[in-house]
Enzyme design. Structure first.
Site: not given
Ligand code: NDP
Length: 429
Positions: A83, A270, A286
């Site tokens: 936009e 908006k 997201d």
């Molecule tokens: P991920 O599943 O990629 O998880 C993030 C991972 O990053 C953590 O679990 C952790 O895994 C790792 N990590 C590394 N460093 C850090 C840190 N400093 N702090 C936190 N985590 C860290 O992403 P999200 O769980 O954030 O999920 C986001 C996605 O989910 C988005 O793309 C979204 O589109 C989607 N989604 C959204 C929904 C909704 O909004 N209703 C429903 C379902 C999905 P580890 O501890 O193993 O290193």
């Protein structure tokens, strides 16, 4: 060059010179520059790994919101948006606010909510009490699914129980909803929360003797709010040959209108989301989750209300915004999409909370720019000048003719594709 968001004359430079300026400021490599240009920001192989049935990639313009200063720090704000006028509005508003000392902002810890829906639990009071009696056991189980999150200082923090009236009336079973509050640190957290919600469900069934259905995060992330405010001396608002007091009064009236009327509040919000979504897309967030959270929060007191408000206070116009901000600096596409990595590099934020503060300030800036025009001369004048370029392209203008035709359209006071075609046809071959 040191990084400043005050890049005077940036909008007048050819794109290559803007890129050269960024390259100097951020010491960008030729590959990074190429990524900014967008030609190779998302390779088809990556696209194919990101979603199903991929057949290609889809581009949006990426612009930089300028002049942004939050808590005394300068930010160049990458904005992906189709936009016209959004980037200009944020830059313009941020310039005024900057002269008034910039935005101040704060953001909560990354506390997200996982929901577990319990049914056939018997007496709601008894079931609620039993769940709360087992709080420590539920939290321990929740944290066992993600020890690395606990190690980084996050993890499940609290359990809450809500009993809600049955939607079908008093004869239905009240809803029993368990909330697990989880600190997801630098992640948006959806996947982690869903894992935890599914993981603790069997224990909750065991405790209540009930049957669990849904286990998923709530996008109404109201424990993870971001807030921004600004305070502009009235004199600084003078424009359109009007004194600052009058411009400020128009903005305050716009705020009253949105507070009283959901029809206006929807449009007000908006505009706020114009800014927030653009930076959300550029930084790989997201944005549907942010949108859902924002609008649900706007409605939290039963009536849909504006996310930001403006009022006059001791010779100043004071603006405030507050909304849920479930962002991540890790997870989702963030470390996958090279364009997102570039955007985050330009932003220079070092934590998800800092990112959330800038997002809130961008929303408030966008809103200020819109209300300032709406409450005085109207938005069409400024908007049409930018829209005219799009109209010129639609009519077939290319290259330097786009700007020329756009100017002619504005001068003619008739920004229409038909008029643009007419002008194009009248050009010498
Ligand atoms: P991920 O599943 O990629 O998880 C993030 C991972 O990053 C953590 O679990 C952790 O895994 C790792 N990590 C590394 N460093 C850090 C840190 N400093 N702090 C936190 N985590 C860290 O992403 P999200 O769980 O954030 O999920 C986001 C996605 O989910 C988005 O793309 C979204 O589109 C989607 N989604 C959204 C929904 C909704 O909004 N209703 C429903 C379902 C999905 P580890 O501890 O193993 O290193």
């Amino acid at each position: 060059e040191t990084v400043t968001s005050r890049l005077a004359g940036f909008h007048k430079l050819p794109m290559e010179e803007r890129l050269a300026q960024l390259a100097r400021m951020f010491r960008l490599t030729p590959e990074e520059l190429q990524q900014l240009r967008g030609n190779e920001s998302l390779e088809p192989v990556l696209a194919n790994q990101m979603i199903e049935n991929a057949v290609g990639t889809f581009s949006l313009p990426l612009g930089l919101g300028l002049n942004m200063q939050v808590n005394g720090r300068d930010y160049l704000v990458p904005m992906a948006v189709e936009e016209p006028s959004v980037v200009a509005a944020v830059s313009f508003a941020a310039k005024i606010v900057r002269e008034a000392g910039g935005f101040t902002a704060e953001a909560d810890d990354s506390m997200m909510i996982g929901q577990v829906q319990v049914t056939r639990y018997g007496d709601p009071t008894v079931a609620s009490e039993r769940i709360l009696e087992h709080k420590e056991q539920i939290l321990a189980l929740a944290n066992s699914f993600h020890p690395s999150m606990v190690a980084r200082g996050g993890g499940a923090r609290d359990v809450e129980v809500r009993v809600l009236p049955a939607p079908e009336g008093p004869r239905g079973e009240p809803l029993l909803v368990v909330h697990i509050l989880i600190d997801t640190q630098e992640a948006m957290g959806a996947n982690l929360i869903n894992t935890v919600a599914e993981g603790v469900a069997p224990l909750i069934e065991q405790i209540t003797g009930g049957k669990v259905y849904l286990r998923i995060l709530s996008n109404l992330a109201d424990r993870r709010l971001a807030r921004a405010m600004c305070r502009i001396p009235l004199a600084q608002l003078a424009d359109f040959k009007m004194p600052g007091e009058e411009i400020a009064e128009g903005i305050a009236q716009a705020s009253r209108f949105a507070q009283a009327d959901p029809y206006r509040a929807a449009t007000h919000n908006k505009g706020v989301m114009n800014g927030i979504d653009s930076v959300a897309i550029a930084t790989g967030q997201d944005w549907r989750a942010i949108e859902a959270g924002a609008h649900a929060f706007a409605c939290r007191r039963g009536q849909y209300r504006p996310l930001s408000t403006w009022h006059l206070e001791e010779g100043h116009l004071v603006g405030r915004i507050e909304l849920p901000m479930a962002l991540g600096t890790v997870g989702g596409p963030i470390k996958v999409h090279p364009g997102v990595q570039m955007s985050l590099k330009l932003m220079r934020t070092t934590s998800v909370r800092e990112l959330a503060m800038v997002f809130a300030a961008v929303g408030l800036a966008q809103n200020f720019a819109a209300l300032r025009a709406l409450g005085s001369v109207g938005i069409q004048k400024g908007h049409m000048a930018l829209h005219a370029r799009c109209v010129a392209v639609t009519a077939g203008a290319r290259g330097h003719w786009v700007e020329k035709i756009a100017n002619l359209l504005v001068k003619a006071g008739h920004v229409k594709v038909e008029k643009a075609r007419e002008l194009l046809a009248s050009l010498p071959p």
